[in-house]
Design a protein around this motif. Structure first.
Motif, PDB file in Angstrom:
ATOM      1  N   VAL A   1       0.846  -1.200   0.000  1.00 22.35           N
ATOM      2  CA  VAL A   1       0.000   0.000   0.000  1.00 22.35           C
ATOM      3  C   VAL A   1       0.878   1.246   0.000  1.00 22.35           C
ATOM      4  O   VAL A   1       0.610   2.221  -0.712  1.00 22.35           O
TER       5      VAL A   1
ATOM      6  N   TRP B   1      -6.189   7.973   0.423  1.00 24.42           N
ATOM      7  CA  TRP B   1      -6.499   7.287   1.682  1.00 24.42           C
ATOM      8  C   TRP B   1      -7.994   7.252   1.942  1.00 24.42           C
ATOM      9  O   TRP B   1      -8.525   6.261   2.444  1.00 24.42           O
TER      10      TRP B   1
ATOM     11  N   MET C   1      -9.751   4.629  -0.054  1.00 24.12           N
ATOM     12  CA  MET C   1      -9.351   3.334   0.479  1.00 24.12           C
ATOM     13  C   MET C   1     -10.165   3.010   1.719  1.00 24.12           C
ATOM     14  O   MET C   1     -10.752   1.938   1.843  1.00 24.12           O
ATOM     15  N   GLN C   2     -10.228   3.971   2.646  1.00 18.64           N
ATOM     16  CA  GLN C   2     -10.952   3.718   3.892  1.00 18.64           C
ATOM     17  C   GLN C   2     -12.438   3.532   3.641  1.00 18.64           C
ATOM     18  O   GLN C   2     -13.097   2.808   4.382  1.00 18.64           O
ATOM     19  N   ASP C   3     -12.959   4.188   2.597  1.00 18.51           N
ATOM     20  CA  ASP C   3     -14.381   4.039   2.313  1.00 18.51           C
ATOM     21  C   ASP C   3     -14.725   2.634   1.837  1.00 18.51           C
ATOM     22  O   ASP C   3     -15.820   2.145   2.071  1.00 18.51           O
ATOM     23  N   HIS C   4     -13.808   2.001   1.133  1.00 18.83           N
ATOM     24  CA  HIS C   4     -14.175   0.755   0.452  1.00 18.83           C
ATOM     25  C   HIS C   4     -13.565  -0.503   1.047  1.00 18.83           C
ATOM     26  O   HIS C   4     -13.976  -1.594   0.688  1.00 18.83           O
ATOM     27  N   VAL C   5     -12.567  -0.356   1.899  1.00 20.61           N
ATOM     28  CA  VAL C   5     -11.968  -1.555   2.494  1.00 20.61           C
ATOM     29  C   VAL C   5     -12.603  -1.781   3.855  1.00 20.61           C
ATOM     30  O   VAL C   5     -12.643  -0.879   4.675  1.00 20.61           O
ATOM     31  N   ASP C   6     -13.127  -2.980   4.057  1.00 21.83           N
ATOM     32  CA  ASP C   6     -13.797  -3.294   5.305  1.00 21.83           C
ATOM     33  C   ASP C   6     -12.876  -4.142   6.190  1.00 21.83           C
ATOM     34  O   ASP C   6     -12.160  -5.005   5.697  1.00 21.83           O
TER      35      ASP C   6
END
Lengths: 161, 259
Positions: free
Chosen positions: B166, B185, B188-193
């Motif tokens: 990353v 970022w 990324m934070q929105d879509h990675v669970d």
């Protein structure tokens, strides 16, 4: 190599691995945005929410103040019931706030935009937003446009005769 | 005709015998794991051999895989005006797939082959038999610490690989190609669970760790005790581990992300 150096290196290795996991959890994923989101709930009913998902953002003036918590189909009113969770510090939304479903960008995700009204009283836990506007479905828009187009044409033909 | 059938039967019997021996060995190893507690230095030493010595190759390849992902992803996404989604693309491909799989493949090549060669050579030089003569169970003394060290190291290595990747993607995307830092970022934070993506990646790497180390240890323990036998066992470790990882990856992906 002495046992001590080996142990130190293994310690470094395990610490680095855990640090990497921690970084993945906090920086890469949505764990950091989960916290502190035990806000109050608002309810809104829409006739069409297509594209909206759980955890979609809820915004006011473009600023995210909460997320969609739950979407269920209401069998009585035959509408979609959307439960939103709003951060507790944003508790001054007027009673006559309206909710609409928008799309961010042309192909972006759906989100709920709240437009504050002018009422003196504010929304509280469990209140329902009365004024709602459904999401725009491209197929329906095109369908309406085509229908209008055909109607106009046939009107003109009648006039010509 | 009969000869061909006989050959087929022989190969089949061979295969199932090996499979059975492998499973019995795995059971023995798992049985021997509790006896490792009073002998922690053994485990630490093996973690050093298996994990720490693999760090360099994992870090370097993680960095380059991440950088390539950033470059390729940017060139593809920019056509759709979605260069901001680069962070999502890099993170999801690393955490879900490339992190566990590439790490497991490198791990099989770097640590697995070394394990097989070491154990196979111990067998060829009759060190294992000597241990048995001294009433020391070689499965508990030699195989169990190596197995556990591999199982512990693999998820940590995969996490390091993904994290470095990353950062590599960030370096290329944000540093060189001019994607917005915040967007990288944020998207990324929105879509990675955490649970769906990161935990599943960890589970994947754990499964790969068990499978790769198991194959490596078994091939070494089951090797024909000659120099040729050890060399063939080492080759088989890398090939079988790679095939098992890739095959299992599909099954795990179908189970985790299939719906």
């Amino acid at each position: 190599m002495t046992t001590r150096t080996i142990e130190i290196w293994v310690g470094v290795f395990i610490a680095a691995g855990l640090a990497a996991l921690f970084m993945l959890a906090m920086k890469v994923s949505n764990l950091s945005t989960y916290q502190g989101e035990t806000g109050y709930e608002l309810v809104a009913r829409f006739e069409d929410i297509s594209g909206l998902k759980e955890r979609s953002p809820v915004t006011v003036a473009g600023v995210r103040i909460g997320r969609v918590k739950q979407i269920v189909f209401d069998d009585q009113t035959l509408e979609a019931k959307v439960v939103m969770e709003i951060e507790p510090r944003h508790n001054k939304l007027p009673k006559d706030t309206s909710a609409s479903i928008y799309t961010s960008g042309l192909l972006g995700e759906k989100y709920i935009g709240l437009d504050p009204g002018g009422d003196m009283e504010s929304l509280k836990q469990g209140d329902e937003i009365q004024l709602t506007q459904d999401s725009l479905v491209l197929e329906k828009l095109v369908g309406q446009f085509v229908a209008n187009f055909i109607n106009n044409k046939s009107d003109k033909k009648v006039e010509n005769k | 005709m009969l000869g061909a059938l006989q050959l087929l039967g022989q190969k089949g019997l061979d295969f199932f015998q090996r499979l059975g021996r492998g499973n019995i060995l795995l059971l023995h190893i798992v049985e021997g794991l509790p006896s490792l507690l009073p002998r922690l230095p053994l485990l630490i030493r093996q973690t050093y051999m298996v994990g720490v010595l693999s760090l360099l190759i994992i870090v370097v390849s993680g960095l380059f895989v991440g950088m390539v992902l950033g470059l390729q992803g940017y060139n593809t996404l920019v056509d759709f005006g979605a260069a901001e989604s680069l962070g999502t693309m890099v993170a999801l491909s690393l955490v879900r797939e490339l992190g566990p799989v590439v790490t497991a493949l490198l791990f099989a090549g770097r640590a697995g082959s070394a394990l097989t060669a070491e154990i196979g050579l111990m067998k060829a030089t009759e060190q294992l038999s000597a241990m048995e003569m001294m009433a020391v169970d070689p499965v508990r003394r030699v195989l169990a610490p190596r197995f556990l060290a591999g199982v512990i190291s693999m998820p940590l290595l995969a996490a390091i690989f993904s994290a470095i990747g990353v950062l590599g993607g960030w370096f290329v995307g944000v540093g060189l190609l001019g994607v917005d830092d915040g967007a990288y970022w944020m998207q990324m934070q929105d879509h990675v669970d955490v649970y769906d993506d990161i935990m599943n990646g960890v589970i994947k790497s754990l499964v790969f760790g068990v499978v790769v180390t198991w194959i490596a240890v078994f091939e070494g323990y089951d090797a024909v005790p000659t120099s040729e036998g050890v060399s063939r066992a080492t080759t088989r470790t890398v090939v079988h581990a790679a095939l098992a990882v890739l095959g299992l990856d599909f099954i795990l992906t179908a189970l985790m992300f299939g719906d």
